[in-house]
Design a protein around this motif. Structure first.
Motif, short mmCIF file in Angstrom:
data_model
loop_
_atom_site.label_atom_id
_atom_site.label_comp_id
_atom_site.label_asym_id
_atom_site.label_seq_id
_atom_site.Cartn_x
_atom_site.Cartn_y
_atom_site.Cartn_z
N UNK A 81 1.58 -73.90 84.14
CA UNK A 81 0.33 -74.48 84.76
C UNK A 81 0.84 -75.81 85.68
N UNK A 82 1.89 -76.68 85.08
CA UNK A 82 2.48 -77.67 85.78
C UNK A 82 3.18 -77.23 87.03
N UNK A 83 3.74 -76.25 86.91
CA UNK A 83 4.65 -75.29 88.04
C UNK A 83 3.24 -75.08 89.12
N UNK A 84 2.60 -74.37 88.58
CA UNK A 84 1.43 -73.97 89.61
C UNK A 84 0.92 -75.31 90.38
N UNK A 85 0.57 -76.29 89.56
CA UNK A 85 0.24 -77.33 90.31
C UNK A 85 1.01 -78.05 91.26
N UNK A 86 2.26 -78.00 90.98
CA UNK A 86 3.35 -78.60 91.84
C UNK A 86 3.16 -77.67 93.04
N UNK A 87 3.32 -76.48 92.95
CA UNK A 87 3.41 -75.49 94.10
C UNK A 87 2.02 -75.82 95.06
N UNK A 88 0.88 -76.00 94.32
CA UNK A 88 -0.22 -76.01 95.20
C UNK A 88 -0.20 -77.36 96.02
N UNK A 89 0.51 -78.34 95.08
CA UNK A 89 0.45 -79.68 95.85
C UNK A 89 1.30 -79.64 96.98
N UNK A 90 2.71 -78.90 97.00
CA UNK A 90 3.49 -78.95 98.04
C UNK A 90 2.91 -78.10 99.28
N UNK A 91 2.14 -76.88 98.93
CA UNK A 91 1.68 -76.17 99.83
C UNK A 91 0.54 -76.96 100.60
N UNK A 92 -0.20 -77.71 99.71
CA UNK A 92 -1.33 -78.57 100.49
C UNK A 92 -0.53 -79.61 101.53
N UNK A 93 0.61 -80.17 100.91
CA UNK A 93 1.27 -81.25 101.92
C UNK A 93 1.83 -80.49 103.30
N UNK A 94 2.25 -79.24 102.96
CA UNK A 94 2.87 -78.69 104.10
C UNK A 94 1.68 -78.18 105.09
N UNK A 95 0.76 -77.85 104.63
CA UNK A 95 -0.38 -77.48 105.47
C UNK A 95 -0.75 -78.69 106.25
N UNK A 96 -0.84 -79.71 105.59
CA UNK A 96 -1.37 -81.07 106.06
C UNK A 96 -0.42 -81.43 107.40
N UNK A 97 0.96 -81.32 107.07
CA UNK A 97 2.10 -81.65 107.97
C UNK A 97 1.92 -80.75 109.21
N UNK A 98 1.53 -79.50 109.03
CA UNK A 98 1.15 -78.51 110.17
C UNK A 98 -0.02 -78.76 110.93
N UNK A 99 -1.01 -79.27 110.17
CA UNK A 99 -2.23 -79.81 110.90
C UNK A 99 -2.12 -80.97 111.62
N UNK A 100 -1.24 -81.70 111.19
CA UNK A 100 -1.06 -83.07 111.99
C UNK A 100 -0.07 -82.79 113.15
N UNK A 101 1.07 -82.04 112.95
CA UNK A 101 1.87 -81.43 113.94
C UNK A 101 1.06 -81.02 115.30
N UNK A 102 0.24 -79.95 114.82
CA UNK A 102 -0.56 -79.41 115.84
C UNK A 102 -1.51 -80.42 116.58
#
Lengths: 385, 212
Positions: free
Chosen positions: A180-201
């Motif tokens: 469950x911790x790993x899933x949380x971590x992955x979701x957090x990383x994914x959210x951060x990446x998505x945010x980075x892409x949104x910012x870049x765009x």
């Protein structure tokens, strides 16, 4: 409750991943409670102190109700309750001696709590993992054997089961929590990446276009506007390299894409040309090559004249990378470099040669007055693709 | 014709070009309308941004050139979109200019594109060079990968190091025209290979059913 973790869509931070285990425990406890009550009802007439038997039945009933109430929701799963459960159960089991009677126990009678006791080490294992499971299982197993005054194959089976099952449940709970911790971590990383892409765009679509436009118009207008244009242009290129390159990533085996290192050096007067596919080299090689290129470029800045432009070309020949740094500045007069080397004023030249030689590569320097300077660095990268 | 999704940029480039005597026959803000409008107004040169949102400029380039092969597409793009630039060039674009280029560079590039010349920046030369090397190193596909002659490699490397075709001509003691031909030829081989690959892919996957 204080929320100390950022909320991730789909997962509430208060969710206990072990909740299914706790629900299972509640069911187990109710079933074993019914079993224990049945056992007391059937055997009470053989007890040494029958009324005390019914008193224990009452305590078990109340305690089962209390634990069910608390264990249903995560905030109720308190360590105090888990430990109190162990203590109470051990006391009740030991009370079998006066209540059921030593003779009856010797003759094969059950402890008064019977199966109800099995839920206790399982609760400990769910709360604290494998070691709690072992400890709770061990204590309960001892409390199971002590009142009877004998030990046989059936009691040995009980002991193994109590300790073994608690251990296994503990392992399973830990695994569930970890994943469950790993899933949380992955979701957090994914959210951060998505945010980075949104910012870049949004930087790309807005800020960069405006900066490019300011630069273009400013240069046309001239004068003070040209200075502003110059600044806008520099920021535009810096921002572009930033959103294009992202963090300097490396692969599992420590290789890194050399292009990322070089693209950060692009400015209005420095062009960086590279393949469209990653050029993977070991981290150390990338660092040394980038440092060598930076030195060559700073040399351009110092000696080639203010209007000089520079071009960096990265080529991947498979097994060897070739880096060229060329400028269109004043160049170095024939013999001046040799003279400088002879006098010991080696400076940049030696530094670059040293770095490349350490990597097992070669350096070629071509220059002539008025024709600029060109460094060509050949470095083996070991593997061929 | 100017294709860009950013209104301010689109208007600015169109005005720059008009002020210098070009006729801007149309503008478009996304790939689909770019393809549609190009089919109607038949522009000589399309200035194509690659970052168009849903459908990319690469697809638009491909469709515009498929519909009317004599259309010249000049990619005008931000740096940092290297692989897109390479795809656009393989899809038939005849040149690439950074958005940070000056108006003079833009005007010169549009003129040369209209004449049918290739507009190569150092960055694009590096990409094309890398692509040929990638194809040479990759396991052979059903179609033999195109290769560069030694002279073409030499010319491309010099372009990637920022030399103008005149400087290259002087250095290699060949004519300016020959240099341009070499550069053109590197692009043509890449585009031809790309078309053959696409056609093969289409046949293998039955995408050409409606043409029979």
């Amino acid at each position: 409750m204080v929320r100390n973790r950022p909320a991730i869509p789909g997962i509430s931070p208060d969710d206990d991943p072990a909740t299914p285990f706790w629900r299972g425990l509640i069911v187990l406890r109710i079933v074993t409670w019914a079993f224990a009550l049945g056992s007391i009802w059937l055997n009470a007439h053989t007890f040494a102190v029958a009324w005390a038997g019914w008193l224990v039945a009452g305590v078990m009933t109340v305690w089962t109700g209390v634990l069910t109430f608390f264990y249903v929701t995560p905030p109720g799963r308190l360590p105090q309750l888990v430990i109190a459960d162990l203590v109470l159960n051990t006391v009740l089991m030991l009370s079998s001696v006066p209540i059921v009677g030593p003779a009856q126990l010797q003759g094969g009678a059950q402890t008064i709590t019977t199966l109800w006791s099995a839920a206790v080490p399982v609760g400990g294992a769910i709360y604290g993992g494998r070691y709690w499971g072992l400890l709770f299982g061990g204590i309960t197993a001892v409390a199971n054997v002590l009142p009877r005054g004998y030990f046989n194959i059936y009691l040995a089976e009980d002991t193994v089961l109590l300790i073994g099952v608690s251990f296994v449940v503990g392992v399973a709970t830990e695994a569930t929590r970890n994943s469950a911790d790993r899933v949380r971590q992955a979701l957090r990383t994914e959210a951060a990446t998505a945010e980075r892409e949104r910012l870049a765009r949004s930087i790309h679509d807005g800020v960069l276009q405006v900066l490019a436009r300011v630069r273009k118009r400013g240069l046309e207008v001239g004068g003070e506007a040209a200075e502003i244009a110059e600044l806008a242009g520099e920021q535009e290129i810096a921002l572009r390299s930033l959103i294009a390159s992202g963090p300097l990533e490396s692969t599992v085996d420590g290789d890194t894409d050399l292009r990322q290192w070089l693209q950060l050096m692009a400015t209005p007067s420095i062009s960086v040309a590279a393949p469209a596919t990653p050029v993977l080299v070991p981290q150390v090689t990338a660092g040394e090559l980038a440092a060598a290129v930076r030195e060559a470029l700073s040399n351009v800045d110092k000696h080639a004249g203010s209007a000089a432009r520079a071009w960096v070309l990265l080529e991947d020949l498979g097994g060897e990378v070739v880096l060229s740094v060329r400028d269109d500045g004043v160049g170095i007069a024939d013999g001046r470099l040799a003279a400088a080397e002879a006098e010991g004023h080696l400076g940049v030249s030696q530094s670059i040669r040293g770095r490349i030689a350490d990597l097992g590569g070669t350096v070629e320097l071509t220059t002539a007055p008025g024709e600029g300077t060109e460094w060509e660095l050949h470095v083996p990268t070991g593997g061929s693709r | 014709m100017v294709v860009d999704d950013h209104p301010m940029w689109r208007a600015g480039v169109a005005r720059d070009l008009q002020e210098r005597g070009f006729e801007v026959v149309a503008t478009a803000s996304d790939a689909a309308s770019a393809v549609r409008i190009a089919g109607t107004v038949r522009p000589d040169v399309v200035l194509m941004d690659l970052n168009l949102g849903a459908q990319t400029g690469v697809e638009a380039t491909q469709q515009i050139i498929a519909a009317r092969p004599e259309t010249r597409v000049l990619v005008l793009s931000a740096s940092g979109e290297q692989s897109d630039v390479l795809e656009a060039v393989k899809a038939g674009a005849s040149g690439y200019l950074l958005k940070s280029a000056s108006v003079e560079e833009l005007v010169d590039a549009v003129n040369r594109t209209a004449e049918g010349a290739a507009v190569f920046t150092a960055g694009l030369a590096g990409l094309v060079l890398g692509e040929y090397r990638r194809m040479a190193a990759a396991p052979a596909g059903p179609e033999p990968a195109p290769e560069l002659t030694d002279r073409e490699t030499e010319v491309l490397r010099l372009v990637a190091k920022g030399m103008t075709s005149r400087q290259i001509a002087t250095k290699l003691v060949i004519s300016h025209r020959t240099v341009e031909n070499h550069v053109q030829s590197t692009l043509r081989k890449l585009q031809l290979h790309n078309r053959v690959e696409l056609a093969r892919y289409a046949i293998e996957h039955g995408l050409d059913a409606d043409q029979h």
